[in-house]
Design an enzyme around this catalytic site. Structure first.
Site, short mmCIF file in Angstrom:
data_model
loop_
_atom_site.label_atom_id
_atom_site.label_comp_id
_atom_site.label_asym_id
_atom_site.label_seq_id
_atom_site.Cartn_x
_atom_site.Cartn_y
_atom_site.Cartn_z
N LYS A 35 0.85 -1.20 0.00
CA LYS A 35 0.00 0.00 0.00
C LYS A 35 0.88 1.25 0.00
CE LYS A 35 -0.26 -0.32 5.03
NZ LYS A 35 -1.08 -0.80 6.18
N ARG A 130 -10.77 -0.34 14.05
CA ARG A 130 -10.41 0.46 12.89
C ARG A 130 -11.22 -0.02 11.69
NH1 ARG A 130 -4.28 0.90 10.47
NH2 ARG A 130 -4.78 -1.22 9.88
N TYR A 244 16.12 30.68 8.63
CA TYR A 244 14.95 31.44 9.07
C TYR A 244 14.91 31.58 10.59
CZ TYR A 244 12.56 31.07 4.53
OH TYR A 244 12.19 31.16 3.22
N MET A 292 11.99 24.83 3.26
CA MET A 292 11.22 24.01 2.32
C MET A 292 12.12 23.16 1.42
SD MET A 292 8.38 25.16 -0.50
CE MET A 292 7.32 25.98 0.68
#
Ligand SMILES: *Cc1c(COP(=O)(O)O)cnc(C)c1O
Length: 349
Positions: A35, A130, A244, A292
Site C-alpha cells: 500500500k 479500525r 529562518y 522548504m
C-alpha cells in the site's frame, strides 16, 4: 543537477521478504503489503521484485492503488484490498481482478449483489476498532458468509510491535473465537505479528514495514539511501546566524554547507537544530531551521569539501532518522519526496 538522490535496493527488499517468509513454517504463505506506493518506494518496481522473490499474494489499502499494479504483476498474483468493496469500486474489482476484504454488512451486500461469485475475504475487528466486522455482527452473518466461500478471514493487531503487550493475546483469543472451525485460511500477523511467534501466523502473514527495512524487524537489511547534494558552502563568524528565524547563532567560526532538500521532500522541520547528516561515518549537525528546499549543515570539522551529505544510509537508518524527527519509520518512508531522483539498485534486474 541539485536534486537529492534516493537509492532503493530491490535486492534488499527481496532478501527481507525471504527472511520474513523463513520465520514462519513452510505451509504458511507470506504475502507482501505494498500500500501507499509500497511505503513510498514505488509500487510497480517493488511488486515485480517481490514477485521474482516468490511472493504470490499482495495487499493494497484501496482499490485505486492496484491500477498500475495489475499491469506490473500480470494476471497471476492475487491482490487483496484492505478497505474492501466501496461504492464505485466494482469496475476496478472486476477488471483488475482484486479480492476485497469485506468490512461490513453493507460491503457484503454490495459485493454479493454487484459481483456474485467474485472472490472476497472478510476483515474482522478483534479490538483495534479500525476496520472489520465486530464479533456480534460477524456472529449474525457468519453462516451465510461462509456459504459464499471467502478466500481469507483476517484481522489486524494494534500492539504487535510491543511483544509483551496484553493486547496481543487478547486479540489472538478473540480472533480464534471468531474463526475457529470456519475452515477458511486465516491471517492475523503483519511484520510485528510474525515476530510474536508461530501461534500468530495462521495460514498467511502480511508483512509491510519489515520488507522496507523498518522496525520492528531488527534484522532487516537496509533498503533506502538518501544523498543530499551540497549547493553552496560558506564560513561564518561567531555571532552570525543560519536560516529562518535566526534560530542558530554560531559561538565560533563555523563552516556551513547548504544542502538540497527540505520539508517539501519529507524532511521534517522537527529536525531543525537537532538532526544530523553524515559525511561517510562523520556526523554533521543540522544548523538552524529546515526550510522548504534547503538545510544548513555544520561541516567545520571535515577535512574536505563534500559534494553531498548522507541523510539515510549505513550510518543513519530510517528508524534513526525517525527518532530524531519524533516519528516512526513508516512515516519517514511514506513521506519521501516526489522531487527525489529515484535510483533502483538491483544486482539482477
Ligand atoms: C499496513 C498493514 C499491514 C502491514 O503492516 P506492517 O506493520 O507494515 O508490517 C498488514 N495488514 C494491514 C491490515 C495493514 O493495514
Amino acid at each position: 543537477m541539485s536534486t537529492a538522490q534516493l537509492t532503493i535496493d530491490l535486492d534488499a527488499i527481496a532478501a527481507n521478504w525471504r527472511a520474513l517468509d523463513a520465520l514462519s513454517d513452510a505451509e504458511v504463505q507470506t504475502a507482501a503489503v505494498i500500500k501507499a506506493d509500497a511505503y513510498g518506494l514505488g509500487i510497480a518496481k517493488v511488486a515485480r521484485a517481490l514477485a521474482a522473490a516468490g511472493a504470490r499474494r499482495f495487499f493494497v489499502a484501496v482499490a485505486e492503488e492496484a491500477w498500475g499494479l495489475r499491469e506490473a504483476l500480470g494476471p497471476g498474483p492475487e491482490i487483496g484490498v484492505f478497505s474492501g468493496h466501496m461504492a464505485g469500486d466494482t469496475d476496478m474489482i472486476r477488471d483488475l481482478n482484486l479480492v476485497p476484504m469485506l468490512n461490513s454488512i453493507e460491503q457484503m451486500t454490495r459485493h454479493f449483489e454487484a459481483l456474485p461469485g467474485h472472490p472476497f475475504g472478510v476483515q474482522l475487528d478483534t479490538g483495534m476498532n479500525r476496520l472489520g466486522m465486530e464479533p456480534a455482527e460477524w456472529a449474525a452473518v457468519r453462516g451465510l458468509v461462509l456459504g459464499q466461500g471467502p478466500r481469507l478471514l483476517m484481522s489486524h493487531l494494534a500492539c504487535a510491535d510491543e511483544p509483551g503487550h496484553e493486547m496481543n493475546p487478547r486479540q489472538h483469543a478473540t480472533f480464534r473465537e471468531m474463526t475457529d472451525d470456519a475452515g477458511v485460511p486465516r491471517s492475523l500477523a503483519a511484520t510485528g505479528g510474525i515476530l510474536l511467534g508461530p501461534e500468530y501466523h495462521f495460514e498467511l502473514t502480511r508483512p509491510g514495514i519489515g520488507l522496507y527495512g523498518g522496525l520492528p524487524f531488527e534484522e532487516a537489511q537496509p533498503v533506502v539511501g538518501l544523498e543530499l547534494p551540497v549547493i553552496q558552502t560558506r564560513d561564518i563568524a561567531a555571532g552570525e546566524s543560519v536560516g529562518y528565524g535566526n534560530s542558530f547563532v554560531a559561538d565560533r567560526p563555523t563552516r556551513v554547507a547548504t544542502v538540497s532538500g527540505g520539508y517539501a521532500d519529507g524532511l521534517s522541520r522537527h529536525l531543525s537544530n537537532h538532526g544530523v547528516l553524515f559525511w561517510g561515518e562523520i556526523p554533521c549537525p543540522i544548523l538552524g531551521r529546515v526550510s522548504m528546499d534547503l538545510i544548513g549543515v555544520d561541516i567545520t570539522h571535515l577535512r574536505q569539501e563534500p559534494k553531498a551529505l548522507t541523510m539515510l544510509g549505513a550510518p543513519q537508518g530510517v528508524d534513526d532518522l525517525a527518532g530524531a524527527a519524533g516519528t516512526i519509520g513508516y512515516e519517514i518512508l511514506t513521506q519521501l519526496g516526489a522531487r527525489y531522483v529515484r535510483r533502483y539498485a538491483r544486482a539482477h534486474a
